[in-house]
Write an enzyme that holds these catalytic residues in place. Structure first.
Site, PDB file in Angstrom:
ATOM      1  N   HIS A 405       0.577  -1.082   0.109  1.00 41.42           N
ATOM      2  CA  HIS A 405       0.021  -0.059   0.132  1.00 41.42           C
ATOM      3  C   HIS A 405       0.833   1.238  -0.016  1.00 41.42           C
ATOM      4  CE1 HIS A 405      -3.308   2.741   0.966  1.00 41.42           C
ATOM      5  NE2 HIS A 405      -2.356   3.468   1.814  1.00 41.42           N
ATOM      6  N   SER A 406       1.975   1.131   0.754  1.00 40.01           N
ATOM      7  CA  SER A 406       2.717   2.457   1.015  1.00 40.01           C
ATOM      8  C   SER A 406       4.062   1.791   1.283  1.00 40.01           C
ATOM      9  CB  SER A 406       2.400   3.602   1.764  1.00 40.01           C
ATOM     10  OG  SER A 406       2.278   2.953   3.121  1.00 40.01           O
TER      11      SER A 406
END
Length: 511
Positions: A405-406
């Site tokens: 996601h990050s």
């Protein structure tokens, strides 16, 4: 409210005189897999009667449908959707359209037995699907689409590595989802306004397509003096007035109602343009995608910490706002299956996002988000409808977030590695599109090697150059908010400068 009744003979007469016709309504049960709609409109993409749609949408006479009644009188021309067991002698004249009565107590099913089909042009091997309806992309646009996808992939890889080296503080990649932003951007015009995703920031491909340079990306991620945001935003909070791209903001889904407002202003000004707003599957869910670090759900955590600041139903408010005001806005949902870390099966019980558009009276379509041609054609058609018919359109693009996601996430903690590898190798949108471009004789291995080598070289140079540019002055933290700086901000600046003077070693580059 007074309730008026009519006899069945008048009801039947009016229904048979309907513009769409009785058989037209019955045929709506067999809609093309492209668009999902529950009514009909007299206007098509090219301004002609919708019963003769453009060839790339197939031959269905009920492909497009209207979702609104011009008046109660016009609403009477809609046929009954349900057989009311022979008791058709009474109907309710209700605002929005006539509603028939029935002696049967019948609940609407919570879900259809069959899922809404997904529009596709290219199969996983990059071959055209037989009988697929689409508009051909010319060589120049196809090569630019592919080149931009490769450049975005290269940019993501290098910036991700730069974050791991401590050169930037934060980053998210678009790996596995490149086709959505770039192919949709190719179908738009520079006059169309973009409001990108809130916390996933997976639309830099739109800016790349519109001419935002790699140096501009590097300046923003490093927050130097050349950053248009003056270093006040987190990395990848891009924005560009020149390219009609609103600066990304962190709260979830806040840009959706803002996009509707911007679209309505375009409508009032008579502009030949629309607004396009991107969001993820998590952005359409409310209070369902936040977890404690332990991996267990916590209602106290969700409602008390994140919910008041994020995801306050903006998705639902925006769709309703857009439908009622008939705003020329395109909602593009990037459904990658996992939001931040929550699978869609735990976010909602509905058939994805596409059916939610219909629930609010918005024409909707589900497309293969890893098929560049499908995304391009769906967006192209949606744009024409949004502008010529002055209506909102919802596109649900099914894709998969191959990357984490990050840089703060490890996605292997909540999803199987073999699932990630399957989507990375077998359903890669860049590889699929390259096979199609290769098949047309527009690309070869030499072109590929030169593109990837040049992109990497330019990115590394851009980062090195951005690191040499000084940081914005401290005073920029307090400007651009008020014409005359209020006393509380003046006091805050003084306190900050005092702190810096006491701890100069912690602020070596602050002016």
């Amino acid at each position: 409210m007074a309730i008026w009744f009519r006899k069945s003979i008048n009801v039947s007469a009016n229904y048979l005189k309907a513009k769409t016709g009785l058989w037209g309504l019955l045929n709506q049960r067999h809609l093309s897999p492209c668009f999902h709609s529950n009514s009909s409109s007299p206007t098509s993409l090219n301004g002609k009667n919708y019963r003769n749609p453009p060839s790339f949408f197939g031959n269905s006479t009920t492909l497009f449908g209207s979702r609104r009644f011009e008046s109660v009188k016009a609403g009477r021309q809609e046929e009954l959707r349900y057989d009311n067991g022979g008791h058709q002698d009474q109907a309710l004249d209700f605002p929005g359209g006539t509603v028939p009565f029935t002696p049967e107590m019948r609940f609407i099913s919570e879900a259809s037995r069959e899922r809404i089909p997904c529009y596709q042009v290219l199969d996983d091997n990059g071959n055209l699907i037989m009988h697929s309806s689409f508009v051909q992309v010319n060589k120049e646009d196809a090569v630019k689409m592919y080149s931009t996808m490769v450049t975005l992939q290269t940019m993501d890889t290098i910036f991700y590595e730069a974050q791991r080296q401590g050169r930037i503080s934060f980053y998210l990649t678009s790996i596995g989802e490149e086709a959505i932003s770039i192919s949709s951007a190719a179908a738009l015009t520079p006059e169309d306004v973009i409001l990108a995703q809130e916390t996933q920031y997976r639309e830099p491909g739109v800016l790349l397509w519109r001419g935002f340079t790699l140096q501009e990306f590097a300046n923003q991620c490093l927050g130097n003096k050349s950053d248009y945001g003056k270093g006040r935003q987190m990395p990848i909070h891009y924005g560009s007035n020149k390219h009609n791209y609103f600066t990304v903001s962190s709260p979830i889904a806040t840009q959706l109602p803002q996009a509707v407002g911007a679209a309505y202003s375009l409508k009032m000004d008579g502009k030949d343009a629309c607004v396009v707003t991107y969001f993820g599957d998590g952005g359409s869910s409310e209070f369902s995608l936040f977890y404690l670090s332990s991996g267990t759900k916590s209602l106290v955590f969700m409602f008390s910490n994140f919910a008041p600041k994020c995801c306050q139903g903006d998705f639902h408010a925006a769709l309703n706002f857009a439908a009622v005001m008939e705003a020329p806005v395109i909602f593009i949902c990037r459904n990658n299956g996992w939001a931040i870390s929550t699978p869609v099966s735990e976010q909602f019980r509905s058939d994805g996002i596409v059916v939610k558009g219909q629930a609010y009276g918005i024409r909707s379509i589900r497309v293969d988000g890893n098929d560049a041609l499908a995304v391009y054609n769906a967006t192209r058609a949606a744009r024409e409808m949004a502008i010529t018919e002055q209506r909102p359109v919802l596109i649900e693009a099914l894709t998969y977030r191959v990357g984490h996601h990050s840089t703060s996430d490890d996605s292997t903690k909540y999803r199987p590695v073999d699932e990630i590898e399957h989507w990375k190798m077998s359903r890669n949108p860049i590889a699929r599109f390259r096979r199609w471009v290769d098949g047309n004789g527009w690309w070869n291995d030499k072109d590929e090697s030169e593109l990837r080598g040049n992109a990497r070289k330019q990115l590394l140079h851009a980062i090195q150059a951005a690191e040499k540019v000084e940081k914005p002055p401290l005073s920029d933290l307090f400007t651009d908010v008020y014409e005359n700086t209020p006393s509380n901000l003046i006091q805050q600046e003084e306190l900050l400068r005092q702190t810096i003077q006491r701890h100069p070693q912690d602020y070596p580059s602050v002016e």
